[in-house]
Design an enzyme around this catalytic site. Structure first.
Site, PDB file in Angstrom:
ATOM      1  N   ARG A  62     -10.335  17.173  14.319  1.00 60.86           N
ATOM      2  CA  ARG A  62     -10.638  15.843  13.754  1.00 60.86           C
ATOM      3  C   ARG A  62     -11.160  15.978  12.320  1.00 60.86           C
ATOM      4  O   ARG A  62     -11.087  15.043  11.529  1.00 60.86           O
ATOM      5  CB  ARG A  62     -11.636  15.096  14.635  1.00 60.86           C
TER       6      ARG A  62
ATOM      7  N   TYR B 112       3.099  -8.373   4.130  1.00 64.67           N
ATOM      8  CA  TYR B 112       3.450  -7.872   5.458  1.00 64.67           C
ATOM      9  C   TYR B 112       2.595  -8.589   6.504  1.00 64.67           C
ATOM     10  O   TYR B 112       1.367  -8.577   6.427  1.00 64.67           O
ATOM     11  CB  TYR B 112       3.239  -6.354   5.514  1.00 64.67           C
TER      12      TYR B 112
ATOM     13  N   ASP C  94      -0.883  -2.010  -2.016  1.00 64.58           N
ATOM     14  CA  ASP C  94       0.030  -1.519  -0.984  1.00 64.58           C
ATOM     15  C   ASP C  94       1.377  -1.310  -1.669  1.00 64.58           C
ATOM     16  O   ASP C  94       2.070  -2.254  -2.033  1.00 64.58           O
ATOM     17  CB  ASP C  94       0.134  -2.536   0.161  1.00 64.58           C
TER      18      ASP C  94
ATOM     19  N   LYS D 226       7.300   4.599   6.368  1.00 63.37           N
ATOM     20  CA  LYS D 226       8.486   4.031   5.724  1.00 63.37           C
ATOM     21  C   LYS D 226       9.157   5.082   4.829  1.00 63.37           C
ATOM     22  O   LYS D 226       9.516   6.133   5.301  1.00 63.37           O
ATOM     23  CB  LYS D 226       8.062   2.767   4.962  1.00 63.37           C
TER      24      LYS D 226
HETATM   25  N1  PLP Z   1       2.293  -2.324   4.682  1.00 63.24           N
HETATM   26  C1  PLP Z   1       3.587  -2.676   4.621  1.00 63.24           C
HETATM   27  C2  PLP Z   1       4.140  -3.224   3.339  1.00 63.24           C
HETATM   28  C3  PLP Z   1       4.418  -2.540   5.735  1.00 63.24           C
HETATM   29  O1  PLP Z   1       5.718  -2.895   5.645  1.00 63.24           O
HETATM   30  C4  PLP Z   1       3.871  -2.031   6.941  1.00 63.24           C
HETATM   31  C5  PLP Z   1       4.703  -1.882   8.160  1.00 63.24           C
HETATM   32  O2  PLP Z   1       5.766  -2.467   8.264  1.00 63.24           O
HETATM   33  C6  PLP Z   1       2.524  -1.675   6.963  1.00 63.24           C
HETATM   34  C7  PLP Z   1       1.774  -1.826   5.810  1.00 63.24           C
HETATM   35  C8  PLP Z   1       1.890  -1.132   8.214  1.00 63.24           C
HETATM   36  O3  PLP Z   1       2.244   0.212   8.381  1.00 63.24           O
HETATM   37  P1  PLP Z   1       2.362   0.954   9.795  1.00 63.24           P
HETATM   38  O4  PLP Z   1       3.455   0.283  10.567  1.00 63.24           O
HETATM   39  O5  PLP Z   1       2.638   2.369   9.430  1.00 63.24           O
HETATM   40  O6  PLP Z   1       1.034   0.786  10.484  1.00 63.24           O
END
Ligand code: PLP
Length: 382
Positions: A54, A106, A179, A204
């Site tokens: 961890r 998102y 993000d 992604k």
């Molecule tokens: N931020 C964006 C722009 C996303 O498209 C996503 C998931 O689709 C996330 C955050 C969340 O990521 P995760 O699915 O890896 O938890």
């Protein structure tokens, strides 16, 4: 590991920032799955930097080094998902604090933040960050301590000027987190434009093979209180990524610059194809010259505009679902940034958020562009 910080992204990625397996002589780092590490007869750790999984893992450190170097960051921290990374950052906000978040990003982020802020009595405001004036006004009025902007945004493909956003946030003493998932560190480096923290769902494009769930936060200000708190939160609450996922990430990232280049090229060609199609109402892609965020994206992104694009089919939900149903190559599935192309009808997933009923979101992969456009052509039925 040699000092690779001065190298260019393709070299850093291909050589995993210099990681090899010194013990076996292997040209790739090994996968060590142990959850705990040995001490000698004098009770000294064999490796003082490896006590318990961890806290430490060689392969996680390798993945974080690659990510930090690609991002141009002093430090990167991996999490078991993008949401775990976002949550670790927002959990640093005290009860009663103020948080400003871009609207229509998102949906998973918006939903979690609304629930979390209600539970913790945190004042949450949402604003369209790509409207620079509205965003600056919201910062000035509300004086948030932490601000989240997603650019390009998912699934609207809105583009926010990171430098202007950072100025507006810093003017009131706040911190800006970007993000940057849809761009990856290869196409956009928010820290270089003044952001305090950059976040990705590494699930992604960073991993790129639709087989790892991961998230990352990176910063240049490793002395900031928020970074200390995030690190403590990850360590103490245990939101750590497993070694196998980190190993797969290291492998996936070796081709990241190559994949981003090809995906962006394919996405650009598809955006232009759809833009000229009589049954398509609108195409949302920052690579198109008439996209409202094109000039900003052109300035703050480099090497392409990414794999994500949305388009609105004439005829609403029924027609869009018919088109999605007829596609042969685009898998009907959520997510983005993998080597295989995906299509998603977002209105089915989030019907009450203002998504146009005819909107289809594409994640464009690295298949042959002629095959992809032929598939869209037959699916649109013209
Ligand atoms: N931020 C964006 C722009 C996303 O498209 C996503 C998931 O689709 C996330 C955050 C969340 O990521 P995760 O699915 O890896 O938890």
């Amino acid at each position: 590991m040699s000092d690779t910080t001065r190298l260019n992204p393709a070299t850093i990625a291909a050589q995993a920032a210099g990681a090899v397996d010194a013990q076996s002589g292997g040209v790739v780092p090994s996968l060590q799955m142990a959850t705990t590490y040995l001490r000698d007869a004098a009770y000294q750790p064999l490796r003082p930097d490896n006590i318990y999984l961890r806290d430490q893992s060689d392969i996680v450190r390798v993945a974080e080094t690659v990510l930090a170097q690609l991002e141009g960051a002093a430090e990167a921290l991996l999490f078991p998902s993008g949401m775990a990374a976002l949550a670790a950052a927002f959990r640093t906000v005290p009860n009663g604090g103020r948080v400003l978040v871009q609207s229509q990003i998102y949906w998973g982020t918006t939903k979690w933040l609304r629930d979390f802020c209600t539970r913790r009595a945190i004042d949450l405001r949402e604003v369209e960050a790509s409207d620079a004036q509205a965003f600056a006004q919201a910062c000035a009025d509300f004086k948030p301590s932490l601000v989240l902007v997603e650019t390009p945004s998912n699934p609207w493909l809105r583009v926010t000027d990171i430098e202007a956003a950072a100025q507006a946030v810093h003017a009131v003493g706040g911190l800006l987190m970007i993000d940057s998932t849809a761009a990856t560190p290869v196409l956009q480096k928010p820290l270089a434009h003044g952001a305090d923290i950059v976040m990705h769902s590494a699930t992604k494009g960073i991993n790129g093979h639709s087989d790892v769930l991961a998230g990352v936060l990176a910063t240049n200000d490793t002395d900031a209180q928020i970074w200390t708190d995030i690190k403590a939160d990850r360590h103490d609450a245990g939101a750590v990524i497993g070694p196998f996922e980190a190993w797969l990430l290291v492998r996936g990232m070796r081709t990241l610059p190559l994949r981003m280049r090809e995906m962006s090229r394919n996405a650009q060609a598809i955006a232009e194809f759809l833009d000229a199609h009589p049954l398509v109402e609108t195409v949302l892609y920052p690579g198109l010259p008439d996209h409202p965020g094109h000039k900003i994206a052109d300035r703050q992104m480099a090497g392409g505009f990414g794999p994500l694009l949305s388009f609105v089919v004439q005829g609403g939900a029924d027609k869009a679902l018919q088109v999605a149903g007829r596609l042969q190559l685009f898998h009907r599935a959520t997510s983005l940034g993998g080597v295989e192309s995906l299509v998603e009808h977002r209105h089915t997933i989030e019907p009450h958020t203002g998504i146009p009923e005819g909107l289809l979101r594409l994640s464009v992969g690295i298949e042959d562009i002629n095959d992809l456009t032929a598939d869209l052509q037959q699916a649109l039925g013209n």
